[in-house]
Each structure stands twice: as C-alpha cells, then as structure tokens.
Write an enzyme that holds these catalytic residues in place. Sequence first.
Site, PDB file in Angstrom:
ATOM      1  N   HIS A 140       0.815  -1.216   0.000  1.00  0.00           N
ATOM      2  CA  HIS A 140       0.000   0.000   0.000  1.00  0.00           C
ATOM      3  C   HIS A 140       0.848   1.264   0.000  1.00  0.00           C
ATOM      4  CE1 HIS A 140      -3.466   2.469   0.408  1.00  0.00           C
ATOM      5  NE2 HIS A 140      -4.242   1.550   0.940  1.00  0.00           N
ATOM      6  N   ALA A 141       2.096   1.185   0.462  1.00  0.00           N
ATOM      7  CA  ALA A 141       2.943   2.376   0.497  1.00  0.00           C
ATOM      8  C   ALA A 141       3.236   2.914  -0.902  1.00  0.00           C
ATOM      9  CB  ALA A 141       4.260   2.069   1.207  1.00  0.00           C
TER      10      ALA A 141
END
Length: 478
Positions: A140-141
């Site tokens: 998700h980063a």
Amino acid sequence: MASSWEPVSPVERLMKDLYVVAAIGLAAPLNLPVFRAGIEAQLARHPHFRSIQVTGKDGMPRWVPTTVNVDDHIVIVPSLPPAATNAAAGDPAAAGRAVEDYLSSLSTLPMDHTRPPWEFHVLDVATSDAAAVVALRMHHALADGMALITLLVSSSRSAADPARPAPPPPPPARRAGAIYAPHSAGGLLMWMWSYLLLAWHTLVDVAAFAGTICFLRDPNTLFKRAEHGGETRRRMRFVHRSFSLDDVKFIKNAMDYTVNDVLVGVTSAALSRYFFRKTGDTKKRGAVLRSVLPVNTRPTTSLQMDVEMIESGKSNAVRWGNRLGYIILPFHLAMHDDPLEYVRKAKRIIDRKKNSLEVVIIHMAIEITFKIFGPKAGAYVFNNVLRNTTITFSNLIGPPEQIELCGHPVAYIAPSVYGLQQALTVHYQSYANTIKVILAVDEAQFPDSRQLLDDFAESLRLTNEAAAKASTKSIKKE
C-alpha cells in the site's frame, strides 16, 4: 515530487503491513504478450513502481530507484483445477469461485521487498462477468486509491476509441455553504456563526479521535474482529458485486442528496439486515459501529493535472504514494420501516462531518507525531485507531466510460486491501455505468460472506423501490 532517494512519507510508513489486491476483469480473452508489453511500457515507468525502500544510516527509509525486470512481476497462474474443469463444462460461476479462492490465498503469502513490491497475477479463465482476470497485488505504500486511479487512467485508452486517452473521473463537487460563499453585511453574523460551528465540530471530532487512540472502543458485535490466538496474518476473502450506477443516481436525485450519501445509507441498511438476522435481536435499536474513512488530501483537480503531466512525459512530477487523512464515520445499526431513513441518517452524519476540519488536523497530527516521537509512536496511533473501531470504509470514483488496459477492454475493477486490524472492509468503486461493492472479510469470522453481499444487494433494491414510491407520491401531490 518523486525523485532519487525520496523520503518515505509518514503516512506511507504507517502502511507497513498493508497490501492492495485489485482484481481487474477483462472483457476479452487474454493476449499475454500484448498485456506484458503494455505493463512494461506503462506501469513500470512510474517512479514508485521502479523503487524499493532502503533505510539509511540515519534510520530514515527512502525510495531508491532500482532496475525492474517486468517478468519478475508477472505471475502466470498455470491452472485452477476447479475452474478449468467447471468452466469447460459451462459453469463460469464455479470458475469465479475458484478465482475468488486464489485471490484470497494472496492475503496469506509474503511479498518479496528486495524488488519493487508489486505484481500482476494472470488468471486466464472465463468467469460469469469477465473473459479473464488479472490481479494487481502491491504494497500500500506505493500508492493510495487516488494514485492508483491516476495510474490506471494514464495507462489506458478509451475502449470506444483506442486512439483517444481514457477519460479521467470528474472532480468532486466543491463544498458550499455560509463559510465558503461570499457574505454581505447582513449575513455577517451567520458567517461568523458558521466559523464558530466549524471550530466546535473540529474540536469535538479531534477529541473523539484522540479518545479512540487511548480508550474509546467499539462494542464487541459480530462485526468486531475476534481474537484468534494472536495470529498475525489472517486469511481474508474478497467478494464483490456490481450494481447499476443509474439505480444509485435515481435515489440520489429523488432525495436531492449525493451518491456518497446513498452509499453510506445503503451500507448502514445492509449491516443492519445482517446484524439483526444473525443475532435474532427483535429490538429496534442496535449498536453504533465506527468506521475509519481514508480521505484524499490532494487538490480536487489533481487527478486531471497528474494525468496530463504523465501523458506529457513528466511522471516524476506527480505526487505518488499516499496523500491521505482520516476521519471516523459512524454507522448506526437499526431496524427502520422506511428504507430511506438509513439514507436520511447518513446524510445528516456526512453533512456534520463536512462541517469539520478533522481530516486536516489528523493529517497534520500524524506528520508531527512522526517527526517528534518517531515511527513507533505513529504506528501505535494508527494501529489503535484501527483496533478500536470496527470497519474501514471507502468510496472511489473510477473512469466514467469503459477503458482499455494494455490492449484489453476492462469489464470491471474491484480493489480491496488486507493487513488491517479489522474483520471487515467495505469499498465502493464506480466504473462506467456500474458501481461495485467489494468486501474484504476475515474468512474465519464471516464464513457466509456472500450472504452479507446479498444484504447489500437487497438493501439497494429496497431503497430504490422506496425512492420510486416517494417520487410518485410527490408528483401526485404536485
């Protein structure tokens, strides 16, 4: 601006254990060489998708560019035995369940972070709503929902006219009201009162957020994540269903509300149906569940600007990654005779939340917490908020017409996440003339996830019928 050795932002550092799984249904049989070439030409060129996180001597993680071999990021699923057998026998629904099983298995598998943490899983099998499925799994980063939509649009073409770029989603409507409108001398008191009300609401919301970090915990309902021996990674199941966007807009227009008002109301109705059926509770009142709602902090026109920069070869100037703030949005479980009451209640809650600077203050607080107290304090705050609330809720606007990705028309887009400390995530994704609800559920806690999905469908149907009756009555009165 994304550049060499760009620091990983505080919000991105909070995403340590969070991953996105986005299923993309293709409307035509898969041509793997064409799809691979498209990935190599488009997705792999964007900065975060050709970078890895490296922690320097100062302890600060940074995005560092690296060489990308696209073949390392494309996983060919050789066979799905149940799917292959049943699809050949004319049972695409069984093939869909096999694809669903495979996507759920991804939530338990580790990802190699020595290379950019993204991969496409190719499932060349026909289901009831697609000729083939590809699934993007990524850390998700790398990107939040808005960044992914920007990436999707910039990598796509219009399905109706492949010579034309894919159209971006329309920007959200600007806020209106006494605070945002010009004021006259006669309206000065009202204008001042609006600012005082904004300050009060912000104070209350920030205090409630702080309380959630420390001690405010949702009741232990069947939606709250149950403890299972301290397992660190629980298998999640991703189920989804498409609805007509026109049905949602019909309710919106009949009530003079927004699409988001309708979706929050339908969600509240669906959760209530499931709750009261499962518990057998005959009371009219249930519990109040709180959700964490991620909010994009970019300017409302940023998506169109970012797409234009990418198309002009300036993708390094795009603000990739995660630009998110958070608010806490309550859902009331109740039994209403009138289905529209769920939407009315949602409207009141959302209007109240709009009259607050909660998202801005919380975003700043996360940044300051990281700078002063470090990543452990930031992670403590983030994890406690998730642990003390019940669900995560999000709604993302997609392309307004059918698009073509890497030479393949797209039938649907179904993104979700795993790695949260919650048993249920509700995500809405619009695309062309449909809107899809995607549920990520703890498989052990929700063995009947499809029944919960049915409750969403039934709640939308009942709300639509009630809106139609209400419209008919108002027309007759006129």
